[in-house]
Design an enzyme around this catalytic site. Structure first.
Site, PDB file in Angstrom:
ATOM      1  N   ASP A  13       2.128   3.057  -7.124  1.00 21.19           N
ATOM      2  CA  ASP A  13       2.787   1.899  -6.511  1.00 21.19           C
ATOM      3  C   ASP A  13       4.298   2.089  -6.414  1.00 21.19           C
ATOM      4  O   ASP A  13       5.065   1.122  -6.460  1.00 21.19           O
ATOM      5  CB  ASP A  13       2.477   0.607  -7.289  1.00 21.19           C
ATOM      6  CG  ASP A  13       0.989   0.403  -7.504  1.00 21.19           C
ATOM      7  OD1 ASP A  13       0.242   0.472  -6.509  1.00 21.19           O
ATOM      8  OD2 ASP A  13       0.576   0.190  -8.655  1.00 21.19           O
ATOM      9  N   HIS A  41      -1.349   2.117   0.365  1.00 20.68           N
ATOM     10  CA  HIS A  41       0.037   2.360   0.761  1.00 20.68           C
ATOM     11  C   HIS A  41       0.458   1.334   1.803  1.00 20.68           C
ATOM     12  O   HIS A  41      -0.208   1.174   2.825  1.00 20.68           O
ATOM     13  CB  HIS A  41       0.203   3.775   1.318  1.00 20.68           C
ATOM     14  CG  HIS A  41       0.026   4.838   0.285  1.00 20.68           C
ATOM     15  ND1 HIS A  41      -0.055   6.175   0.594  1.00 20.68           N
ATOM     16  CD2 HIS A  41      -0.084   4.753  -1.057  1.00 20.68           C
ATOM     17  CE1 HIS A  41      -0.211   6.869  -0.522  1.00 20.68           C
ATOM     18  NE2 HIS A  41      -0.234   6.030  -1.531  1.00 20.68           N
TER      19      HIS A  41
END
Length: 435
Positions: A13, A41
């Site tokens: 992340d 993503h």
């Protein structure tokens, strides 16, 4: 030409999607080497948000070929959904825009069921419940089913029957019904027909592209600290997330790689269970989560937040041979009176400059913080070229201190989600003139 590997330098992340999207302005090929639909993503282009789970972030650059490598585990449902979604935006219009490795393994509904049932037990790891771990288990037990099997219906049915027999033993423990093989085969063969035009020998494709002098970027799906061998085991993913994983997962030799870039957030986050030395359980942790929109792209789960951990970053830089860092979400820290950096740990009277991987030791470490002055809000629309807008003096000091402590230069600083909210100091495809 240049061959560049991008890895997440924390627990995932970190903003890899945005950085890969920026770098692919000058790339011809973007390839993923591991993981599956457990990745998420997020990319913002012209104010519009896109989320990818399987297809590499280069999909938003017309003319770039996206490759799903042999080391991945692919859920055909998710892949076809993504293909249809991007095609609706005029992307993936050509068969040459996507390569799907025939030797990649398939994720089935019974893999997801097993993952979910395990996560409902006490002491669960905290997975995304997307069936990734059970799919890799099938692969390791030699009972897995591969993408190329979709192109041969008789073989596909035989292999599915074998895989169902293997996994059903684990499902029986939870009194879960085995899957309907006939329905499963029918659905997956239909999905396979949509995938068929893109199925190739991905390893040979990449080899040929590198030999022909193309710019190739390998996109990591998860953070290095989640690596199956070198991460905070057992609270890790099921694949190799270090830069070396690109070689194994895409079938390229390590001598082909020119450089490795590590993506690091200006603070730290983690999803799921596992150790997190700098985690904040106070209002500051809540602030980072809200201002940074720290909720999982795949699951929507709130992320645990804390200060940037330099000992952990030193470890990931060593494990992946990171030559440059890309710092993201610096804007989230704007407006604070002061910011903290964990510069080392204390453990039983000792000082540690790198994260220990023994879980008992890691649970006992005491972060040692260095406090730096904060900075006001950063302006949007920062130029994406070298020599563009400069950061506030205090923000620049924070960035420089990270580089100094880790011993790795900063190639890029992101101050917002948009492409234009970035300061690029060294583009590996342009500024370094790699040959």
């Amino acid at each position: 030409m240049a061959v560049v590997v991008v890895v997440g330098a924390q627990w995932g992340d970190e903003g890899k999607g945005k950085v890969v999207d920026l770098l692919t302005e000058h790339a011809d090929i973007v390839a993923r080497w591991g993981g599956g639909a457990n990745a998420g993503h997020t990319i913002v282009v012209e104010g519009k948000k896109y989320v990818t789970h399987l297809i590499p972030s280069g999909v938003l650059r017309p003319g770039v070929t996206c490759v799903l490598g042999e080391g991945m585990v692919i859920d055909p449902r998710t892949l076809v959904e993504e293909m249809r979604a991007f095609r609706s935006h005029g992307l993936l219009a050509r068969n040459t825009d996507l390569v799907v490795a025939g030797r990649a393994h398939l994720t089935f509904p019974h893999h997801r069921d097993l993952d979910r049932l395990r996560e409902e037990e006490p002491g669960a790891i905290g997975t995304t419940r997307r069936g990734i771990g059970p799919t890799y288990e099938s692969k390791a037990s030699r009972t897995g089913v591969r993408v190329e099997d979709l192109l041969r219906p008789d073989r596909f049915r035989r292999n599915v029957e074998r895989n169902v027999h293997y996994v059903s033993g684990a499902l029986t423990r939870y009194a879960a019904a085995p899957p309907d093989v006939d329905a499963l085969v029918k659905e997956y063969l239909a999905l396979g027909e949509e995938i068929r035009p893109f199925v190739r020998d991905a390893s040979r494709f990449l080899y040929d592209q590198i030999r022909e002098g193309r710019n190739v970027l390998f996109e990591g799906a998860h953070g290095v600290l989640l690596d199956l061998d070198h991460g905070t085991y057992p609270f890790v993913t099921s694949s190799s997330t270090t830069a070396g994983g690109a070689c194994a997962g895409c079938g390229i030799g390590p001598t082909s790689i020119d450089t490795v870039i590590g993506i690091v957030k200006a603070y730290a986050t983690r999803v799921g269970n596992g150790p997190f030395p700098t985690e904040l359980h106070d209002q500051m942790g809540d602030r980072l989560r809200e201002v940074g929109s720290e909720f999982g792209s795949t699951t929507g789960r709130p992320r645990r937040c804390g200060w940037l951990d330099i000992p952990a970053l030193r470890l990931t830089c060593r494990l992946s041979g990171i030559r440059a860092l890309a710092l993201t979400k610096l804007d989230v820290l704007a407006g604070l009176d002061r910011v903290n950096l964990c510069v080392q740990y204390r453990l039983a009277g000792r000082t540690l400059d790198e994260m220990p991987l023994d879980l008992d030791d890691l649970a006992l470490v005491e972060p040692v913080y260095e406090t730096l002055p904060g900075w006001p809000a950063l302006s949007a629309g920062v130029a994406t070229t070298s020599g563009g807008a400069r950061l506030h003096e205090a923000a620049e000091r924070y960035v420089a201190r990270i580089s100094e402590l880790v011993g790795v230069p900063l190639a890029l600083v992101s101050v917002g989600p948009g492409r234009d909210e970035t300061i690029v100091r060294d583009n590996p495809f342009v500024a370094r003139n790699v040959s």
